[in-house]
Scaffold this motif. Structure first.
Motif, PDB file in Angstrom:
ATOM      1  N   ALA A  68      -3.856   3.292  -2.504  1.00 46.70           N
ATOM      2  CA  ALA A  68      -3.670   3.247  -4.002  1.00 46.70           C
ATOM      3  C   ALA A  68      -2.311   3.408  -4.171  1.00 46.70           C
ATOM      4  O   ALA A  68      -1.483   4.157  -3.809  1.00 46.70           O
ATOM      5  CB  ALA A  68      -4.430   4.325  -4.656  1.00 46.70           C
ATOM      6  N   GLN A  69      -1.981   2.634  -5.273  1.00 46.92           N
ATOM      7  CA  GLN A  69      -0.118   2.590  -5.300  1.00 46.92           C
ATOM      8  C   GLN A  69       0.216   3.293  -6.775  1.00 46.92           C
ATOM      9  O   GLN A  69       1.178   3.725  -6.923  1.00 46.92           O
ATOM     10  CB  GLN A  69       0.095   1.122  -5.795  1.00 46.92           C
ATOM     11  CG  GLN A  69       0.155   0.218  -4.625  1.00 46.92           C
ATOM     12  CD  GLN A  69      -1.264  -0.631  -4.561  1.00 46.92           C
ATOM     13  OE1 GLN A  69      -2.261  -0.351  -5.274  1.00 46.92           O
ATOM     14  NE2 GLN A  69      -1.626  -1.543  -3.565  1.00 46.92           N
ATOM     15  N   GLN A 119      -9.352   7.512  -1.256  1.00 48.10           N
ATOM     16  CA  GLN A 119      -8.653   6.601  -2.035  1.00 48.10           C
ATOM     17  C   GLN A 119      -7.223   6.554  -1.627  1.00 48.10           C
ATOM     18  O   GLN A 119      -6.466   5.191  -1.681  1.00 48.10           O
ATOM     19  CB  GLN A 119      -8.709   6.672  -3.539  1.00 48.10           C
ATOM     20  CG  GLN A 119     -10.144   6.376  -4.077  1.00 48.10           C
ATOM     21  CD  GLN A 119     -10.337   6.748  -5.521  1.00 48.10           C
ATOM     22  OE1 GLN A 119     -10.500   7.645  -5.953  1.00 48.10           O
ATOM     23  NE2 GLN A 119     -10.324   5.607  -6.426  1.00 48.10           N
ATOM     24  N   GLN A 174     -11.175  11.508  -3.341  1.00 50.05           N
ATOM     25  CA  GLN A 174      -9.451  11.235  -3.674  1.00 50.05           C
ATOM     26  C   GLN A 174      -8.716  10.958  -2.633  1.00 50.05           C
ATOM     27  O   GLN A 174      -7.797  10.133  -2.652  1.00 50.05           O
ATOM     28  CB  GLN A 174      -9.201  12.427  -4.575  1.00 50.05           C
ATOM     29  CG  GLN A 174      -9.758  12.779  -5.635  1.00 50.05           C
ATOM     30  CD  GLN A 174      -9.534  14.046  -6.618  1.00 50.05           C
ATOM     31  OE1 GLN A 174      -8.553  14.655  -6.014  1.00 50.05           O
ATOM     32  NE2 GLN A 174     -10.049  14.313  -7.581  1.00 50.05           N
ATOM     33  N   THR A 205      -3.399  -4.129  -7.724  1.00 44.59           N
ATOM     34  CA  THR A 205      -3.149  -2.906  -7.856  1.00 44.59           C
ATOM     35  C   THR A 205      -4.400  -1.868  -7.963  1.00 44.59           C
ATOM     36  O   THR A 205      -4.999  -2.134  -8.794  1.00 44.59           O
ATOM     37  CB  THR A 205      -2.289  -2.690  -9.285  1.00 44.59           C
ATOM     38  OG1 THR A 205      -1.115  -3.505  -9.346  1.00 44.59           O
ATOM     39  CG2 THR A 205      -1.561  -1.332  -9.270  1.00 44.59           C
ATOM     40  N   GLN A 206      -4.088  -0.871  -7.396  1.00 43.72           N
ATOM     41  CA  GLN A 206      -5.178   0.204  -7.270  1.00 43.72           C
ATOM     42  C   GLN A 206      -4.684   1.549  -7.913  1.00 43.72           C
ATOM     43  O   GLN A 206      -3.517   1.913  -7.632  1.00 43.72           O
ATOM     44  CB  GLN A 206      -5.542   0.603  -5.749  1.00 43.72           C
ATOM     45  CG  GLN A 206      -6.200  -0.601  -5.243  1.00 43.72           C
ATOM     46  CD  GLN A 206      -6.596  -0.275  -3.694  1.00 43.72           C
ATOM     47  OE1 GLN A 206      -7.180   0.900  -3.531  1.00 43.72           O
ATOM     48  NE2 GLN A 206      -6.110  -1.117  -2.805  1.00 43.72           N
ATOM     49  N   VAL A 207      -5.606   2.114  -8.733  1.00 43.68           N
ATOM     50  CA  VAL A 207      -5.200   3.406  -9.429  1.00 43.68           C
ATOM     51  C   VAL A 207      -6.094   4.427  -8.885  1.00 43.68           C
ATOM     52  O   VAL A 207      -7.381   4.158  -8.944  1.00 43.68           O
ATOM     53  CB  VAL A 207      -5.405   3.116 -10.875  1.00 43.68           C
ATOM     54  CG1 VAL A 207      -4.977   4.496 -11.535  1.00 43.68           C
ATOM     55  CG2 VAL A 207      -4.513   1.982 -11.424  1.00 43.68           C
ATOM     56  N   VAL A 208      -5.853   5.505  -8.710  1.00 43.75           N
ATOM     57  CA  VAL A 208      -6.618   6.657  -8.265  1.00 43.75           C
ATOM     58  C   VAL A 208      -6.138   8.041  -9.252  1.00 43.75           C
ATOM     59  O   VAL A 208      -4.873   8.116  -9.644  1.00 43.75           O
ATOM     60  CB  VAL A 208      -6.299   7.075  -7.090  1.00 43.75           C
ATOM     61  CG1 VAL A 208      -4.929   7.580  -6.658  1.00 43.75           C
ATOM     62  CG2 VAL A 208      -7.295   8.316  -6.594  1.00 43.75           C
ATOM     63  N   GLU A 210      -6.370   0.965 -15.322  1.00 47.60           N
ATOM     64  CA  GLU A 210      -7.307   0.272 -14.365  1.00 47.60           C
ATOM     65  C   GLU A 210      -7.716  -0.943 -15.115  1.00 47.60           C
ATOM     66  O   GLU A 210      -7.709  -2.101 -14.597  1.00 47.60           O
ATOM     67  CB  GLU A 210      -8.645   1.013 -14.052  1.00 47.60           C
ATOM     68  CG  GLU A 210      -8.173   2.019 -13.098  1.00 47.60           C
ATOM     69  CD  GLU A 210      -9.661   2.661 -12.618  1.00 47.60           C
ATOM     70  OE1 GLU A 210     -10.657   2.773 -13.472  1.00 47.60           O
ATOM     71  OE2 GLU A 210      -9.738   3.515 -11.597  1.00 47.60           O
ATOM     72  N   VAL A 245      -0.891   6.848  -8.943  1.00 44.41           N
ATOM     73  CA  VAL A 245      -1.666   7.989  -8.836  1.00 44.41           C
ATOM     74  C   VAL A 245      -1.491   8.536 -10.177  1.00 44.41           C
ATOM     75  O   VAL A 245      -0.251   8.795 -10.622  1.00 44.41           O
ATOM     76  CB  VAL A 245      -1.084   8.913  -7.922  1.00 44.41           C
ATOM     77  CG1 VAL A 245      -1.804  10.206  -8.092  1.00 44.41           C
ATOM     78  CG2 VAL A 245      -1.336   8.416  -6.354  1.00 44.41           C
ATOM     79  N   HIS A 261       0.910  -1.156   0.042  1.00 38.67           N
ATOM     80  CA  HIS A 261       0.020   0.021  -0.071  1.00 38.67           C
ATOM     81  C   HIS A 261       0.513   1.378  -0.046  1.00 38.67           C
ATOM     82  O   HIS A 261       1.980   1.162   0.558  1.00 38.67           O
ATOM     83  CB  HIS A 261      -0.868   0.153   1.084  1.00 38.67           C
ATOM     84  CG  HIS A 261      -2.008  -0.774   1.030  1.00 38.67           C
ATOM     85  ND1 HIS A 261      -3.198  -0.658   1.674  1.00 38.67           N
ATOM     86  CD2 HIS A 261      -2.363  -1.913   0.244  1.00 38.67           C
ATOM     87  CE1 HIS A 261      -4.152  -1.720   1.419  1.00 38.67           C
ATOM     88  NE2 HIS A 261      -3.606  -2.615   0.566  1.00 38.67           N
TER      89      HIS A 261
END
Length: 486
Positions: free
Chosen positions: A121-122, A116, A113, A99-102, A91, A124, A69
């Motif tokens: 989120a990894q 997240q 935002q 994997t998280q995208v913001v 995404e 940005v 994270h």
């Protein structure tokens, strides 16, 4: 060649294949192997050639299938629309891993935002202003960024973001892996790359025989009258094989006016410009991508974020300011190897601008053809069916000015008397003198329900009623002046 041949992890290959993306484009073939090895890269290619996956796939793969994270990768883009588009592409590629995208950009509430970011989120993707804002509030920590991408760097320069980019670079570790992508390479961008990148390799994915404009785009230039442009646009929108169409205007007001005009003519049009809030802009873009609206009217600010592969026509309602803007506008069509048509209107006062653009892009069209909505060559050039008019539905009926007698056209027998089309009143007015059936000694009007034996008459020609009685005497009033105080 496939993405698997480029040693991309199978889960990402499957994610792309689910959307029909199987074969890489030239910029991707050249970029992905070097980026996977950690080589700093300057990628130069025309818009619409697949730069996002060129840097996105290596970036996601280098973070691993289950990254810790916290922000590990930063992608900086110039506009909100492009921010949303890049985040959606990443995404898609990462949908089979954790994997998280913001997306971080202005015009939206901070709370979502920030949540997240707190959720871990990894990756940005963000615009410079909002990124620096959250960093100054200590809501965004860039101290652990291992991968940094600067996308559409030349547009960053045009929008005056160069100082903000330098601040963002300074907040990241010096040993990060850096990639810079741009359609053009002006001097300040090259200087920025030398300052913040380590021995970058410059990759050009241009065909030397292609020229400055894309070969798969047909460029048509007309000298058009401003009062006839909307009619010409409406006929172009009926061309054979027309799909989604993007129309560029110079001002926000012109965009708002044109979307209203096309809607009145029966076309499904949406607009994206600065007078709309971010939610309205996103809804318009979503409707355009989904096909609910097939015409999108935009100002140049939104141009870089319109990444829709099935745009067949681009129309420059007003001439671009320079050749770079022209390329970015025209680049909305002919994407992903497909063909497209770019139509440009040049006003009489803007012929000097077109001369500069024509010379810079070597288009060999120095004199735009004078064109009107009835010009035969307009139909031939753009495959418009003969007899097409600039309206898909009839003009809505509007109230016209009253005629000389005070009536309205089409109001039936009451037109001459100025009455609306309603049944006649069933009453008669009779005047009496004081003391003879009236209610006042001074004489008053009395309304009585009409009966068959009523003596009133009407000739149907707008003349007044006659009841056979003489008219009452008019009362005369004498004004008395009040005495002025001495």
């Amino acid at each position: 060649m496939t993405f698997a041949d480029l040693i991309i992890d199978q889960d990402m290959v499957d994610a792309l294949a689910s959307k029909g993306i199987v074969e890489p484009f030239p910029i991707q073939e050249q970029t992905i192997p070097l980026a996977l090895s950690g080589q700093d890269i300057i990628g130069q290619a025309k818009t619409g050639t697949g730069k996002t996956f060129g840097f996105g796939l290596p970036l996601i793969q280098r973070l691993g299938p289950n990254p810790e994270h916290g922000v590990k990768a930063l992608v900086v883009v110039p506009t909100r629309e492009l921010c949303v588009q890049v985040a959606e592409d990443l995404e898609l590629a990462a949908k089979n891993r954790k994997t998280q995208v913001v997306a971080i950009y202005g015009g939206k509430a901070y709370e979502g935002q920030i949540e997240q970011l707190k959720a871990g989120a990894q990756i940005v993707v963000g615009t410079p202003g909002r990124l620096l804002d959250l960093a100054s509030q200590r809501m965004l920590d860039l101290g652990n960024v291992r991968e940094m991408v600067l996308d559409e760097a030349d547009k960053m320069l045009d929008l005056g973001f160069l100082a903000d980019i330098e601040k963002l670079f300074s907040k990241t570790p010096s040993d990060r892996h850096t990639m810079l992508f741009s359609a053009t390479m002006p001097g300040p961008i090259v200087a920025l790359a030398r300052r913040f990148m380590s021995k970058p390799i410059h990759i050009r994915a241009n065909d030397p025989d292609e020229g400055l404009t894309q070969a798969n785009i047909k460029h048509v230039v007309y000298r058009a009258h401003s009062l006839d442009k909307d009619e010409v646009v409406a006929r172009i929108l009926q061309a054979e094989g027309r799909g989604k169409t993007v129309i560029f205007t110079r001002t926000k007001r012109a965009a708002a006016k044109l979307v209203e005009e096309l809607g009145d003519r029966g076309f499904n049009a949406a607009a994206v410009h600065g007078d709309l809030n971010q939610d309205q802009r996103e809804r318009a873009m979503a409707a355009f991508k989904a096909g609910k609206k097939d015409v999108l009217i935009a100002t140049d600010v939104a141009a870089r974020g319109i990444d829709v592969h099935d745009v067949t026509h681009v129309i420059n309602h007003t001439i671009p300011e320079d050749e770079k803007t022209y390329l970015h506008r025209a680049g909305r069509t002919g994407r992903a190897g497909k063909t497209g048509i770019a139509v440009t209107f040049v006003d009489w006062d803007d012929l000097h601008k077109w001369a500069l653009i024509n010379r810079a892009l070597e288009m060999d069209q120095p004199e735009p053809v004078e064109t009107y909505s009835s010009s035969p060559h307009l139909y031939e050039d753009l495959d418009i069916p003969a007899g097409s008019k600039g309206r898909l539905k009839p003009t809505p009926l509007k109230d016209k000015a009253p005629d000389a007698l005070g009536g309205r056209p089409g109001s039936g027998s009451g037109a001459a008397s100025g009455l609306s089309n309603r049944p006649p009143r069933s009453r008669n007015r009779s005047r009496t003198r004081g003391g003879q059936g009236g209610t006042s000694a001074l004489g008053a009007q009395q309304e009585t329900t009409s009966a068959p034996e009523a003596s009133g008459t009407h000739d149907g020609q707008g003349h007044e009623h006659h009841d056979g009685n003489s008219a009452p005497r008019r009362r005369s009033r004498t004004r008395r002046r009040s005495a002025k105080p001495e």
